[in-house]
Scaffold this active site. Structure first.
Site, PDB file in Angstrom:
ATOM      1  N   LYS A  58       0.832  -1.207   0.000  1.00 14.50           N
ATOM      2  CA  LYS A  58       0.000   0.000   0.000  1.00 14.50           C
ATOM      3  C   LYS A  58       0.868   1.259   0.000  1.00 14.50           C
ATOM      4  CE  LYS A  58      -2.166  -0.952   3.897  1.00 14.50           C
ATOM      5  NZ  LYS A  58      -1.489  -2.193   4.297  1.00 14.50           N
TER       6      LYS A  58
ATOM      7  N   ARG B  81      -9.099   0.969   9.309  1.00 16.67           N
ATOM      8  CA  ARG B  81      -8.640  -0.383   9.631  1.00 16.67           C
ATOM      9  C   ARG B  81      -9.661  -1.142  10.467  1.00 16.67           C
ATOM     10  NH1 ARG B  81      -2.707   0.617   9.298  1.00 16.67           N
ATOM     11  NH2 ARG B  81      -1.522  -1.246   9.753  1.00 16.67           N
TER      12      ARG B  81
ATOM     13  N   ARG C 180      11.894  -5.575   3.865  1.00 16.92           N
ATOM     14  CA  ARG C 180      11.742  -4.139   4.135  1.00 16.92           C
ATOM     15  C   ARG C 180      12.685  -3.721   5.260  1.00 16.92           C
ATOM     16  NH1 ARG C 180       5.789  -1.816   4.721  1.00 16.92           N
ATOM     17  NH2 ARG C 180       5.726  -2.611   6.843  1.00 16.92           N
TER      18      ARG C 180
ATOM     19  N   ARG D 278      11.835  -0.285  11.408  1.00 20.34           N
ATOM     20  CA  ARG D 278      10.616  -0.260  12.210  1.00 20.34           C
ATOM     21  C   ARG D 278      10.638  -1.387  13.230  1.00 20.34           C
ATOM     22  NH1 ARG D 278       5.400   0.350   8.388  1.00 20.34           N
ATOM     23  NH2 ARG D 278       4.534  -0.678  10.214  1.00 20.34           N
TER      24      ARG D 278
ATOM     25  N   ARG E  44       0.323  -8.470  13.819  1.00 18.80           N
ATOM     26  CA  ARG E  44      -0.268  -7.472  12.911  1.00 18.80           C
ATOM     27  C   ARG E  44      -1.209  -8.150  11.919  1.00 18.80           C
ATOM     28  NH1 ARG E  44       4.905  -4.760  10.631  1.00 18.80           N
ATOM     29  NH2 ARG E  44       3.489  -3.478   9.413  1.00 18.80           N
TER      30      ARG E  44
END
Ligand code: AMP
Length: 196
Positions: A13, A88, A127, A139, A150
């Protein structure tokens, strides 16, 4: 153009939103980025959100709804925006409807990036590796253990949004497993018929 990008964490996204920003000149509103900025700045919201984010759970609807309501009133959102990682939950989706109705504006498109779960952990690990290699901060929630939480949160609370938007006749799906360029091209095709 007002657009929502749906899809689990790691679906792409953020990557696609950045391309849309460049092409259409409207801002990407990523609640994840906004919350990370609040954590970094040590604001009251940041302090409340930090532990929840680190655990891979969702921050309260009240906090994120307030952040987005304030953000969409900024002048750079006048021509439109891309909601990335928001809404969300069903409560947030209803809040979006109310926010837009209050302002007399409409949503043009809701695009879901459909991906294969098994590929997602690999994308998240990559990532984190890419961020590290580029000397950027990694992160805290981009690791396999937190990622599982998650993903659970996604299925429990966010996946129902596909039904929500489908029932409204708004949902469009794009194969998120294709190459980044191919996904961008598919999104543009959807926008060509749905967006103003
Ligand atoms: P993201 O960068 O979109 O993956 O978001 C990172 C984290 O921020 C999530 O795991 C949540 O803890 C929090 N977060 C971001 N957006 C939302 C949202 N719309 N509702 C609740 N929590 C959110």
């Amino acid at each position: 153009m007002r657009l929502i990008l749906l899809g689990p964490p790691g679906a792409g996204k953020g990557t696609q939103a950045q391309r849309l920003v460049e092409k259409h000149g409207i801002p990407q509103l990523s609640t994840g980025d906004m919350l990370r900025a609040a954590v970094q700045a040590g604001t009251e919201v940041g302090k409340r959100a930090k532990a929840v984010m680190d655990a891979g759970e969702l921050v309260s609807d009240a906090i994120v709804n307030a952040i987005v309501a304030e953000r969409i009133d900024q002048p750079d959102c006048a021509r439109g925006f891309i909601l990335d990682g928001y809404p969300r939950t069903l409560v947030q989706a209803d809040a979006v409807e109310a926010m837009l109705a209050e302002r007399g504006i409409a949503l043009d498109s809701v695009i879901e990036l459909v991906v294969d779960d098994k590929a997602l952990v690999g994308r998240i690990v990559k990532r984190a590796e890419d961020a590290k290699a580029a000397g950027q901060p990694v992160r805290k929630d981009d690791n396999p253990a937190v990622f599982e939480e998650r993903l659970r949160e996604y299925y429990k609370k966010t996946a129902p949004l596909t039904g929500y938007y489908y029932a409204k006749g708004r949902l469009r799906t794009v194969d998120g497993m294709a190459s980044i360029d191919a996904v961008t091209a598919e999104i543009e095709k959807v926008l060509a018929v749905t967006a103003k």
